[in-house]
Design a protein around this motif. Sequence first.
Motif, mmCIF file in Angstrom:
data_model
loop_
_atom_site.group_PDB
_atom_site.id
_atom_site.type_symbol
_atom_site.label_atom_id
_atom_site.label_comp_id
_atom_site.label_asym_id
_atom_site.label_seq_id
_atom_site.Cartn_x
_atom_site.Cartn_y
_atom_site.Cartn_z
ATOM 1 N N TYR A 150 49.708 91.492 8.186
ATOM 2 C CA TYR A 150 50.726 91.641 7.148
ATOM 3 C C TYR A 150 50.050 91.534 5.779
ATOM 4 O O TYR A 150 49.127 90.754 5.599
ATOM 5 N N GLU A 151 50.584 92.287 4.831
ATOM 6 C CA GLU A 151 50.108 92.217 3.450
ATOM 7 C C GLU A 151 51.152 91.473 2.629
ATOM 8 O O GLU A 151 52.333 91.836 2.635
ATOM 9 N N PHE A 152 50.738 90.424 1.922
ATOM 10 C CA PHE A 152 51.643 89.679 1.056
ATOM 11 C C PHE A 152 51.944 90.535 -0.169
ATOM 12 O O PHE A 152 51.040 91.032 -0.833
ATOM 13 N N LEU A 153 53.231 90.732 -0.486
ATOM 14 C CA LEU A 153 53.629 91.542 -1.630
ATOM 15 C C LEU A 153 54.077 90.693 -2.813
ATOM 16 O O LEU A 153 53.663 90.929 -3.943
ATOM 17 N N ARG A 154 54.956 89.720 -2.544
ATOM 18 C CA ARG A 154 55.548 88.979 -3.655
ATOM 19 C C ARG A 154 56.309 87.768 -3.144
ATOM 20 O O ARG A 154 56.799 87.753 -2.028
ATOM 21 N N MET A 155 56.447 86.769 -4.016
ATOM 22 C CA MET A 155 57.278 85.599 -3.735
ATOM 23 C C MET A 155 58.053 85.291 -5.004
ATOM 24 O O MET A 155 57.508 85.351 -6.105
ATOM 25 N N ARG A 156 59.347 84.998 -4.847
ATOM 26 C CA ARG A 156 60.199 84.627 -5.973
ATOM 27 C C ARG A 156 61.032 83.405 -5.577
ATOM 28 O O ARG A 156 61.471 83.294 -4.430
ATOM 29 N N VAL A 157 61.267 82.519 -6.546
ATOM 30 C CA VAL A 157 62.085 81.327 -6.311
ATOM 31 C C VAL A 157 63.442 81.521 -6.973
ATOM 32 O O VAL A 157 63.521 81.955 -8.129
ATOM 33 N N TYR A 158 64.497 81.218 -6.224
ATOM 34 C CA TYR A 158 65.877 81.271 -6.709
ATOM 35 C C TYR A 158 66.520 79.941 -6.326
ATOM 36 O O TYR A 158 66.853 79.737 -5.157
ATOM 37 N N GLY A 159 66.667 79.035 -7.278
ATOM 38 C CA GLY A 159 67.251 77.726 -6.978
ATOM 39 C C GLY A 159 66.384 76.977 -5.976
ATOM 40 O O GLY A 159 65.194 76.775 -6.203
ATOM 41 N N ASP A 160 66.977 76.615 -4.830
ATOM 42 C CA ASP A 160 66.248 75.883 -3.794
ATOM 43 C C ASP A 160 65.550 76.800 -2.796
ATOM 44 O O ASP A 160 64.915 76.335 -1.851
ATOM 45 N N SER A 161 65.699 78.104 -2.975
ATOM 46 C CA SER A 161 65.153 79.071 -2.014
ATOM 47 C C SER A 161 63.954 79.812 -2.572
ATOM 48 O O SER A 161 63.890 80.092 -3.764
ATOM 49 N N ALA A 162 63.052 80.147 -1.679
ATOM 50 C CA ALA A 162 61.931 81.033 -2.012
ATOM 51 C C ALA A 162 62.084 82.263 -1.136
ATOM 52 O O ALA A 162 62.427 82.170 0.048
ATOM 53 N N VAL A 163 61.855 83.428 -1.715
ATOM 54 C CA VAL A 163 61.933 84.668 -0.966
ATOM 55 C C VAL A 163 60.544 85.292 -0.971
ATOM 56 O O VAL A 163 59.962 85.502 -2.023
ATOM 57 N N TYR A 164 60.042 85.554 0.221
ATOM 58 C CA TYR A 164 58.725 86.165 0.405
ATOM 59 C C TYR A 164 58.916 87.582 0.897
ATOM 60 O O TYR A 164 59.784 87.842 1.737
ATOM 61 N N PHE A 165 58.090 88.480 0.411
ATOM 62 C CA PHE A 165 58.085 89.865 0.873
ATOM 63 C C PHE A 165 56.693 90.160 1.408
ATOM 64 O O PHE A 165 55.694 89.923 0.716
ATOM 65 N N VAL A 166 56.635 90.656 2.635
ATOM 66 C CA VAL A 166 55.361 91.074 3.226
ATOM 67 C C VAL A 166 55.535 92.468 3.809
ATOM 68 O O VAL A 166 56.652 92.883 4.137
ATOM 69 N N ARG A 167 54.426 93.176 3.926
ATOM 70 C CA ARG A 167 54.449 94.526 4.491
ATOM 71 C C ARG A 167 53.559 94.559 5.725
ATOM 72 O O ARG A 167 52.445 94.037 5.713
ATOM 73 N N ALA A 168 54.078 95.175 6.783
ATOM 74 C CA ALA A 168 53.295 95.331 8.011
ATOM 75 C C ALA A 168 52.178 96.326 7.776
ATOM 76 O O ALA A 168 52.398 97.361 7.148
ATOM 77 N N GLN A 169 51.005 96.004 8.262
ATOM 78 C CA GLN A 169 49.872 96.914 8.094
ATOM 79 C C GLN A 169 49.568 97.622 9.391
ATOM 80 O O GLN A 169 49.900 97.219 10.446
#
Length: 169
Positions: A150-169
């Motif tokens: 997987y390729e890490f694309l981005r992480m963002r924090v919203y309040g108590d949550s973190a959202v991670y985006f990854v792409r399958a290689q």
Amino acid sequence: PPKACATRPSSSRLKEGAFMYLDVLGAVEGASVLDLYAGSGALGLEALSRGAQSATFVDNATACTKVIVKNIEKLHYSGSTRTCTREVFQFLSTTKNSAEFGLVFIDPPYAVSDGVVFEILEKLRHLLSPGAVVMLERSKFSELTAPENYEFLRMRVYGDSAVYFVRAQ
């Protein structure tokens, strides 16, 4: 959702930001979506409303999948959806490789360990189309380590949550 369907709904701000990024990636339009730990089905249903081709919803709570089915019927998405009342690992182990998902939402309870999330990503890989995008919602105190395919694309924090985006290689 009924109390038996214990969910932690994603905030409107999180959903808006996440879908804006998914739109930039071109990950939603025409996608075959997999929504794991689906809860009420909000993420998969949002993807359908934004042009996804189909969605499969997986949750181990019957109360949750009943809510998802009602939401699907209310929104008239019955022909493009599948709902499974199954534990996520059971679903991943029994689903054939021919299922190719281009967009996956994983929103497990925060109590699910980072190690288990890593295992989910490993077991999920055989079901992904090339370049598939996975959005993972976790506690902002989690640290995602994705398997090497997987390729890490981005992480963002919203309040108590973190959202991670990854792409399958």
